[in-house]
Structure formats: structure tokens, C-alpha cells
Design a protein around this motif. Structure first.
Motif, mmCIF file in Angstrom:
data_model
loop_
_atom_site.group_PDB
_atom_site.id
_atom_site.type_symbol
_atom_site.label_atom_id
_atom_site.label_comp_id
_atom_site.label_asym_id
_atom_site.label_seq_id
_atom_site.Cartn_x
_atom_site.Cartn_y
_atom_site.Cartn_z
ATOM 1 N N ALA A 37 23.037 17.728 7.458
ATOM 2 C CA ALA A 37 24.207 17.982 6.607
ATOM 3 C C ALA A 37 25.237 16.877 6.765
ATOM 4 C CB ALA A 37 24.824 19.337 6.951
ATOM 5 N N GLY A 38 26.080 16.743 5.739
ATOM 6 C CA GLY A 38 27.140 15.748 5.745
ATOM 7 C C GLY A 38 27.546 15.421 4.327
ATOM 8 N N GLU A 39 28.623 14.653 4.194
ATOM 9 C CA GLU A 39 29.114 14.264 2.870
ATOM 10 C C GLU A 39 28.118 13.353 2.152
ATOM 11 O OE1 GLU A 39 33.776 13.566 2.924
ATOM 12 O OE2 GLU A 39 32.839 12.766 4.727
ATOM 13 N N SER A 40 28.302 13.204 0.849
ATOM 14 C CA SER A 40 27.498 12.256 0.082
ATOM 15 C C SER A 40 27.686 10.849 0.662
ATOM 16 C CB SER A 40 27.925 12.252 -1.389
ATOM 17 O OG SER A 40 27.655 13.499 -1.986
ATOM 18 N N GLY A 41 26.579 10.122 0.803
ATOM 19 C CA GLY A 41 26.651 8.771 1.332
ATOM 20 C C GLY A 41 26.551 8.681 2.837
ATOM 21 N N CYS A 42 26.316 9.812 3.519
ATOM 22 C CA CYS A 42 26.270 9.776 4.986
ATOM 23 C C CYS A 42 24.912 9.315 5.510
ATOM 24 C CB CYS A 42 26.614 11.141 5.568
ATOM 25 S SG CYS A 42 25.340 12.406 5.331
ATOM 26 N N ILE A 209 26.297 23.617 3.937
ATOM 27 C CA ILE A 209 26.031 24.193 5.256
ATOM 28 C C ILE A 209 25.712 25.681 5.158
ATOM 29 C CG2 ILE A 209 27.039 24.653 7.532
ATOM 30 C CD1 ILE A 209 28.513 22.072 7.361
ATOM 31 N N ALA A 210 26.246 26.345 4.149
ATOM 32 C CA ALA A 210 25.971 27.778 3.981
ATOM 33 C C ALA A 210 24.484 28.032 3.776
ATOM 34 C CB ALA A 210 26.777 28.319 2.804
ATOM 35 N N LEU A 248 34.232 20.029 8.131
ATOM 36 C CA LEU A 248 33.234 20.516 7.178
ATOM 37 C C LEU A 248 33.226 22.036 7.118
ATOM 38 C CD1 LEU A 248 30.036 18.312 7.721
ATOM 39 C CD2 LEU A 248 31.573 18.270 5.772
ATOM 40 N N ILE A 249 33.278 22.671 8.275
ATOM 41 C CA ILE A 249 33.252 24.136 8.329
ATOM 42 C C ILE A 249 34.501 24.719 7.668
ATOM 43 C CG2 ILE A 249 33.170 26.156 9.839
ATOM 44 C CD1 ILE A 249 30.587 24.500 9.789
ATOM 45 N N GLY A 266 40.559 20.360 2.752
ATOM 46 C CA GLY A 266 39.712 19.203 2.502
ATOM 47 C C GLY A 266 39.845 18.192 3.624
ATOM 48 N N ILE A 267 38.996 17.182 3.592
ATOM 49 C CA ILE A 267 39.056 16.107 4.582
ATOM 50 C C ILE A 267 39.799 14.935 3.944
ATOM 51 C CG2 ILE A 267 37.727 14.595 6.094
ATOM 52 C CD1 ILE A 267 35.414 16.546 5.851
ATOM 53 N N PRO A 268 40.937 14.518 4.498
ATOM 54 C CA PRO A 268 41.704 13.436 3.887
ATOM 55 C C PRO A 268 40.949 12.108 3.936
ATOM 56 C CG PRO A 268 42.551 13.931 6.070
ATOM 57 C CD PRO A 268 41.539 14.990 5.757
#
Length: 317
Positions: A37-42, A209-210, A248-249, A266-268
Motif C-alpha cells: 500500500a501507498g500513494e500513487s507513484g510510491c 488499505i480498507a 494514511l490511516i 489529508g497529507i500535506p
């Protein structure tokens, strides 16, 4: 069973190499479903694709992958032919568009088994059984992909990808275009394939993640080409340690909570440029607890059995 050690896969660009996977290491045990799992592009999809076929502009830079102690020749396209679909198999991110539109489904399957010198008669019974498992009739074998619905095509790809009972199945974002009820059905189908020994272990790649909470035994959290955290699913979801995992959670909605009472966080900022990634921890520019120690890259350290975190401040978390 499967060891991925210091794997480096880059993309050639006009501006330099993008470090999509940079020293990625983790293990997959026998009969284990590992979520990535992770953001797009990870680097999630790059990881999955690199274990099947390195297509330009992808290039192998270093590291190795071992299955049952034997090195997987991911850096040799010709050598990898005998491993694809038999040792390691992939359900690609856009599975519904992965089938050759000019070939009937039966012809596609005959091409696959022909590459491994398997006669159709040897596999026919297993093929019909596999089609029945995913609720498809054998009539689809005489149909072209464009004659099938999206859901039918996805199930056909699942059958093709597991027909030779691979040691490792990689499922890349296979639930992203599905509604919640369909996501659950697909997740249970993968567990069923594992439990029946059709596949031995699974890498399940997703940004959701769900979904992993329903299917995965272990979760690997990736960020900007690096592994941030590894742990069993319950620990990662309920007790995240890395600041990125925590973020993320927190971005997931909770059932029964109205938006007027609780806002999602959100993640800044943005993920770093992987052509020129920042020195030290790649998450430090977005991290709420970063300090001067983060200018040096943190190692992925095992803080207890099976639990790994790449953060200098993990002792304070």
C-alpha cells in the motif's frame, strides 16, 4: 518462501533515472497474502511488474529476488519466460484491457500453455474447473474479449493467471474499479484460491488499505520508492508506527461517523521527485515530527519480530 532483497528498479528519462524502487526488501512466507500500500507513484506497480517483465524504460539496477532459495532472473527477459505464469504470475492493473482483442479466449490460453510445452489435453480438466470456480461457462473459450463484459474479462484474466498454479500471484489494483460489494467478493476469491492451493502466496497491490484489512496477512507500506513500514495487518491498521502510515490511516473514513462531526485528514505537500529525491528520509518534508536527524536516511529496522519501521524517531512514537 520469497525473499526480495535490496531491489532497485529505475526508469530511464530524458532528465535522468527515476528511482522507482530503491533498496526495497521484504519477505513473503508460505501461504501468505502480503498487501502493498501507498500513494500513487510510491513504486507499488513497479514492484509487481518488475517480477514479471522489465519493459523499457524500466531497468534493473541491483538486488535480487529468491523463490525457495532459487534466484529469479528478473534481469534476463529470455530466462524469465520459463518462470512467467508458472512460478510467478500477474493480474495487471488494467486486467480488463490485458487480453488480445484479435484472439479468442481459448486461443490465448493455448498460446500460454504452448510456451511451457504443455498439451491442451493435460490442462483441459483444470481449465473447466477453474472457469466454474469464477462462475464462467466454458462457452467463453470460443469468444473474443470484446464479446465479454468487464467483469467477465477480469475473471478470465484471473483464470489465465492462475491456470499453471503459480508459486506467487501478483494482483495489481484489481479492485480499484469495483463497487464495495464486488471488492469483497473478489477479495474472498483470492483467499479461496490461496486456501485451495491453486496459488501458494499472493502480493496484493492497492492504494485502498480498507481492502487489505479484509484479505492481507501482512502489509508493506511504501513511500517514494522505499519501504516505510512492515507488520501484520492488525498491527499496521490499529497501531501504525511510521508517521506516513499514521497519516494514511487517518485519511480513511470511519463507519458511522458523519462528516459534520469529524473531518478526514489529508497529507500535506506532494511526494518527492524521484529523479532527484531529497537526501535522508524521503518523507521528511511532509512529516509532522521531522527534525535534524531526518537529514540522514533511516534504515529499515526490525523493532520486534516481523515488525519493521524506517524512522529515526520510532522510539518516540
Amino acid at each position: 518462501m520469497i525473499q526480495i532483497e535490496k531491489l532497485k528498479i529505475y526508469y530511464r528519462t530524458l532528465h535522468g533515472d527515476a528511482k522507482a524502487l530503491d533498496d526495497v526488501s521484504f519477505t513473503i512466507n508460505d501461504k501468505e497474502i502480503v498487501g502493498i500500500a501507498g500513494e500513487s507513484g510510491c513504486g507499488k506497480s513497479t514492484l509487481g511488474n518488475s517480477l514479471i517483465l522489465l519493459k523499457p524504460p524500466m531497468k534493473y539496477v541491483g538486488g535480487e529476488v529468491k523463490i525457495n532459495g532459487d534466484r529469479l532472473p528478473i534481469d534476463n527477459t529470455k530466462e524469465m519466460r520459463k518462470y512467467r505464469y508458472k512460478t510467478v504470475s500477474l493480474i495487471p492493473q488494467y486486467a480488463m484491457d490485458a487480453l488480445n482483442p484479435t484472439r479468442k479466449i481459448g486461443g490465448i490460453i493455448k498460446d500460454l500453455i504452448g510456451q511451457h510445452r504443455i498439451k491442451y489435453e493435460e490442462i483441459e480438466g483444470r481449465l473447466y474447473e477453474r472457469l466454474n470456480m469464477v462462475k464462467l461457462s466454458k462457452e467463453v473459450l470460443n469468444m473474443y474479449p470484446f464479446e465479454l463484459s468487464g467483469g467477465m474479462k477480469q475473471r478470465v484474466v484471473l483464470v489465465i493467471s492462475t491456470l499453471l498454479n503459480p508459486d506467487l500471484l501478483i494482483a495489481d489494483e484489481v479492485t480499484s474499479a469495483l463497487d464495495v460489494s464486488s471488492q469483497k467478493a473478489v477479495s474472498l476469491m483470492f483467499k479461496d484460491f490461496r486456501d485451495k492451493g491453486i496459488v501458494n502466496s499472493i502480493i496484493f497491490i492497492t492504494h485502498d488499505i480498507a481492502v487489505l484489512y479484509q484479505i492481507a496477512d501482512k502489509i508493506v507500506i511504501m513511500y517514494a520508492g522505499k519501504v516505510a513500514e512492515i507488520g501484520n495487518t492488525e498491527e499496521i491498521i490499529m497501531e501504525p508506527l511510521h508517521p506516513y502510515t499514521k497519516s494514511l490511516i487517518k485519511s480513511l473514513p470511519n463507519a458511522g461517523i458523519r462528516h459534520t462531526k469529524e473531518k478526514l485528514e489529508g497529507i500535506p505537500g506532494h511526494p518527492p521527485n524521484l529523479i532527484n529525491p531529497p537526501e535522508g528520509c524521503r518523507f521528511k518534508d511532509r512529516c509532522p515530527i521531522a527534525d535534524e536527524s531526518c537529514v540522514e536516511e533511516p534504515p529499515l529496522q526490525e523493532i520486534k519480530e516481523g515488525r519493521f519501521v524506517a524512522c529515526w524517531k520510532v522510539k518516540d512514537l
